[in-house]
Design a protein around this motif. Structure first.
Motif, PDB file in Angstrom:
ATOM      1  N   UNK A 274       0.825  -1.217   0.000  1.00  0.00           N
ATOM      2  CA  UNK A 274       0.000   0.000   0.000  1.00  0.00           C
ATOM      3  C   UNK A 274       0.857   1.265   0.000  1.00  0.00           C
ATOM      4  N   UNK A 275       1.954   1.255   0.785  1.00  0.00           N
ATOM      5  CA  UNK A 275       2.778   2.465   0.874  1.00  0.00           C
ATOM      6  C   UNK A 275       3.795   2.558  -0.264  1.00  0.00           C
ATOM      7  N   UNK A 276       4.056   1.437  -0.947  1.00  0.00           N
ATOM      8  CA  UNK A 276       5.103   1.419  -1.978  1.00  0.00           C
ATOM      9  C   UNK A 276       4.885   2.435  -3.095  1.00  0.00           C
ATOM     10  N   UNK A 277       3.679   2.524  -3.696  1.00  0.00           N
ATOM     11  CA  UNK A 277       3.500   3.527  -4.759  1.00  0.00           C
ATOM     12  C   UNK A 277       3.738   4.955  -4.288  1.00  0.00           C
ATOM     13  N   UNK A 278       3.390   5.236  -3.035  1.00  0.00           N
ATOM     14  CA  UNK A 278       3.602   6.588  -2.512  1.00  0.00           C
ATOM     15  C   UNK A 278       5.090   6.891  -2.351  1.00  0.00           C
ATOM     16  N   UNK A 279       5.866   5.889  -1.978  1.00  0.00           N
ATOM     17  CA  UNK A 279       7.307   6.093  -1.875  1.00  0.00           C
ATOM     18  C   UNK A 279       7.915   6.329  -3.251  1.00  0.00           C
ATOM     19  N   UNK A 280       7.482   5.550  -4.224  1.00  0.00           N
ATOM     20  CA  UNK A 280       7.980   5.716  -5.588  1.00  0.00           C
ATOM     21  C   UNK A 280       7.614   7.091  -6.126  1.00  0.00           C
ATOM     22  N   UNK A 281       6.368   7.485  -5.923  1.00  0.00           N
ATOM     23  CA  UNK A 281       5.932   8.808  -6.380  1.00  0.00           C
ATOM     24  C   UNK A 281       6.683   9.914  -5.643  1.00  0.00           C
ATOM     25  N   UNK A 282       6.866   9.739  -4.333  1.00  0.00           N
ATOM     26  CA  UNK A 282       7.586  10.750  -3.560  1.00  0.00           C
ATOM     27  C   UNK A 282       9.019  10.915  -4.024  1.00  0.00           C
ATOM     28  N   UNK A 283       9.696   9.796  -4.323  1.00  0.00           N
ATOM     29  CA  UNK A 283      11.069   9.881  -4.811  1.00  0.00           C
ATOM     30  C   UNK A 283      11.163  10.577  -6.154  1.00  0.00           C
ATOM     31  N   UNK A 284      10.247  10.257  -7.066  1.00  0.00           N
ATOM     32  CA  UNK A 284      10.257  10.878  -8.394  1.00  0.00           C
ATOM     33  C   UNK A 284       9.975  12.377  -8.297  1.00  0.00           C
ATOM     34  N   UNK A 285       8.987  12.744  -7.490  1.00  0.00           N
ATOM     35  CA  UNK A 285       8.646  14.167  -7.336  1.00  0.00           C
ATOM     36  C   UNK A 285       9.795  14.932  -6.688  1.00  0.00           C
ATOM     37  N   UNK A 286      10.378  14.358  -5.628  1.00  0.00           N
ATOM     38  CA  UNK A 286      11.497  15.018  -4.947  1.00  0.00           C
ATOM     39  C   UNK A 286      12.656  15.251  -5.905  1.00  0.00           C
ATOM     40  N   UNK A 287      13.047  14.211  -6.637  1.00  0.00           N
ATOM     41  CA  UNK A 287      14.183  14.339  -7.552  1.00  0.00           C
ATOM     42  C   UNK A 287      13.843  15.243  -8.734  1.00  0.00           C
ATOM     43  N   UNK A 288      12.641  15.089  -9.289  1.00  0.00           N
ATOM     44  CA  UNK A 288      12.266  15.872 -10.465  1.00  0.00           C
ATOM     45  C   UNK A 288      12.217  17.363 -10.189  1.00  0.00           C
ATOM     46  N   UNK A 289      11.562  17.739  -9.096  1.00  0.00           N
ATOM     47  CA  UNK A 289      11.445  19.169  -8.762  1.00  0.00           C
ATOM     48  C   UNK A 289      12.807  19.755  -8.435  1.00  0.00           C
ATOM     49  N   UNK A 290      13.601  19.014  -7.636  1.00  0.00           N
ATOM     50  CA  UNK A 290      14.923  19.522  -7.255  1.00  0.00           C
ATOM     51  C   UNK A 290      15.832  19.686  -8.473  1.00  0.00           C
TER      52      UNK A 290
END
Length: 301
Positions: A274-290
């Motif tokens: 359940x939490x895995x997609x949120x971690x994947x999305x969080x990592x992509x958003x963090x790296x992409x925006x930065x």
């Protein structure tokens, strides 16, 4: 052709800045792992809360004077208090326990643990009580304050403190995981910024030539952005794998005894999924925006 070029540039960036990229991957993995751990603790706390609410109760003891004239709680004031409790928001059920029932239960418990003491147990010290189970732990206080001095009530056994202590531990573990994740997120952001800057600097000549022959700014910066996102994806995958291992080798082993007596809810594979997609999305958003922000500020070509 363009896709091949972009992929080759991403590979070049990984190869030239291998140590920085590895550091970014590992930092991102640990950051997302701590965040995932906090989310798992939240899920465990929510499920554990349901377990405790099914068990934790208040007991409003009936005075001896009322019990003598009404041993079965069939008349007021005992019956009135019972009706009022049943109609109070947050109350799941109200059960009357007679003095005889309390005595029999108490004696049975002593016979199991200390048979020699059970012989001396008498009914007199036991009191009839209204046993109240709650559906909303936030209503413990209001219900207690409202009925602890009701007519016919002699005292209250309140188990709220036990619930608060247990959930305070869970809340503390969750908050600690989030604080560590926040600190590591800052470190990950700084690593992404430095990696993108170094990658752009080492390929400044190629970027300048591409700009001279008509390549758009977005096209020249896309490989740097993809490098950061790909590193974050790898870090997220490592974090998710770490959570699966932590569930097996940490949570199940360290909390196995508490699982066995049904004190804490078990963290399952479904919880990690359940939490895995949120971690994947969080990592992509963090790296992409930065990475995008770094390119906009640092890379001017």
């Amino acid at each position: 052709m363009r896709l091949n070029f972009i992929l080759s540039e991403v590979w070049t960036g990984f190869r030239r800045n291998l140590t920085m990229t590895l550091a970014m991957i590992l930092t991102t993995a640990v950051t997302l792992g701590m965040l995932g751990g906090g989310l798992l603790v939240i899920q465990m706390a929510e499920k554990s809360q349901k377990i405790f609410l099914d068990r934790v109760e208040m007991q409003f003891f009936i005075t001896s004077a009322v019990t003598e004239v009404d041993p079965n709680c069939s008349a007021d004031p005992c019956q009135q208090v019972k009706r009022d409790l049943e109609g109070t928001p947050g109350v799941a059920s109200v059960t009357y326990v007679s003095q005889q029932q309390a005595y029999e239960a108490g004696k049975a418990a002593w016979e199991e643990s200390s048979p020699e003491v059970a012989e001396f147990i008498r009914p007199d010290p036991y009191q009839a009580a209204l046993r109240v189970r709650m559906s909303d732990q936030n209503q413990f206080g209001p219900v207690l304050d409202k009925f602890e001095r009701a007519p016919g009530i002699d005292g209250v056994l309140d188990q709220r403190d036990l619930v608060k202590r247990i959930f305070a531990v869970l809340d503390g573990a969750r908050n600690a995981a989030f604080v560590v994740a926040a600190v590591l997120a800052v470190a990950a952001i700084l690593l992404i910024v430095n990696t993108v800057q170094i990658a752009a600097y080492t390929r400044r000549t190629e970027v300048s030539i591409m700009r001279l022959v008509g390549a758009t700014r977005w096209f020249t910066q896309l490989p740097f952005l993809l490098e950061a996102v790909l590193a974050a994806v790898i870090g997220a995958v490592l974090a998710i794998g770490g959570l699966f291992l932590a569930r097996i080798y940490f949570f199940d082993k360290a909390l196995g005894d508490l699982y066995g007596v049904n004190i804490l809810a078990r963290i399952t594979t479904a919880d990690v999924l359940y939490v895995s997609p949120w971690l994947l999305l969080g990592g992509v958003v963090l790296a992409g925006i930065t990475a995008y922000g770094t390119l906009r500020v640092y890379v001017r070509e």
